[in-house]
Design an enzyme around this catalytic site. Structure first.
Site, mmCIF file in Angstrom:
data_model
loop_
_atom_site.group_PDB
_atom_site.id
_atom_site.type_symbol
_atom_site.label_atom_id
_atom_site.label_comp_id
_atom_site.label_asym_id
_atom_site.label_seq_id
_atom_site.Cartn_x
_atom_site.Cartn_y
_atom_site.Cartn_z
ATOM 1 N N PRO A 132 0.832 -1.210 0.000
ATOM 2 C CG PRO A 132 -0.789 -1.585 1.627
ATOM 3 C CD PRO A 132 0.527 -2.088 1.128
ATOM 4 C CD GLU A 133 3.050 2.861 -4.422
ATOM 5 O OE1 GLU A 133 3.142 4.029 -4.852
ATOM 6 O OE2 GLU A 133 3.292 1.858 -5.142
#
Length: 276
Positions: free
Chosen positions: A2-3
């Protein structure tokens, strides 16, 4: 992994599920998830109320009563979901925060890389990994001049520079590939050789790309889900990431994929100029 857009989406979907709930009990099935003494973590959480959830870069900041904050990093595959407290445990559930209303927040992580740390609210930028981070896109600190000046001092390639969380916090492999394609910069270009006009465009494109990705609820490539169990939509708009061997949507030349410091990197060999 996840960014920033995915973590922001998790924050937005998780907050209405848990805000105002009071913690009745905490169960830690895998103590290494807790980046401190797990027993102390459990004891300090009981009786606290969840007041809100903030975010910095890829970190969730779960704000509790009595000036406490859970600093949570999802790493590769961490996920939160709200369940009934008696829901059978999934084999990848590692932490449960049970509330007085008989619901529970479960933290699930296939790879067990995620971490939680309980700190005094206001100290998270001093005593956690956040202390090492640079400014994040769309913040007042992330100015065009900041990016240009910082890159001008970096002798590494631009792909690695943008992945460096001490420079721009929150970007990861997906969005770096996308923004370099959008700005027409080859990933192996030296950061300190990027022309100023490209630095201006790169700054603006980073902000616009992250903003759009948040509006689209992030990117689901493999396992990312928000707190409601829904996938993101930004993967439908990706121009290069995951499109190796396909025609560039801008010029028609086939996209190529290389390794940059071990990271898969997709780019257009025609559109993206290399600066050395």
């Amino acid at each position: 992994m996840p960014e920033m857009p995915e973590v922001e989406t998790v924050r937005r979907t998780l907050l209405p599920l848990v805000k105002g709930k009071t913690i009745q009990a905490v169960t830690v099935w895998y103590p290494k998830i807790i980046a401190s003494d797990s027993e102390q973590f459990i004891q300090q959480l009981v009786g606290k109320k969840i007041e809100t959830i903030d975010r910095y870069a890829k970190y969730l900041l779960i704000r509790l009563s009595d000036q406490l904050t859970i600093v949570s990093h999802l790493r590769m595959e961490g996920k939160y979901r709200l369940v009934e407290v008696n829901t059978p445990k999934d084999k990848h559930d590692h932490v449960q925060i049970a509330f007085t209303d008989k619901t529970a927040l479960r933290y699930n992580d296939v790879r067990k890389f995620g971490r939680m740390q309980l700190v005094k609210t206001g100290t998270e930028k001093e005593v956690t990994g956040i202390s090492k981070l640079g400014c994040e896109p769309n913040s007042s600190e992330f100015t065009t001049q900041y990016l240009i000046n910082t890159l001008s001092r970096k002798k590494k390639n631009i792909k690695n520079a943008l992945l460096d969380q001490t420079i721009v916090a929150g970007l990861g492999n997906i969005y770096v590939d996308e923004v370099l394609w959008q700005t027409k910069i080859h990933p192996l270009s030296l950061a300190n050789q990027i022309p100023q006009f490209q630095g201006h465009q790169l700054h603006d494109n980073i902000n616009e790309l992250i903003d759009l990705a948040i509006k689209k609820h992030g990117t689901t490539i493999h396992t990312y889900l928000d707190a409601n169990g829904d996938t993101g939509d930004f993967q439908k708009l990706l121009k290069v990431y995951g499109h190796k061997g396909e025609p560039c949507s801008r010029c028609g030349v086939l996209l190529e994929k290389i390794k940059v410091s071990g990271r898969g990197t997709t780019f257009c060999p025609n559109c993206q100029v290399i600066y050395k």
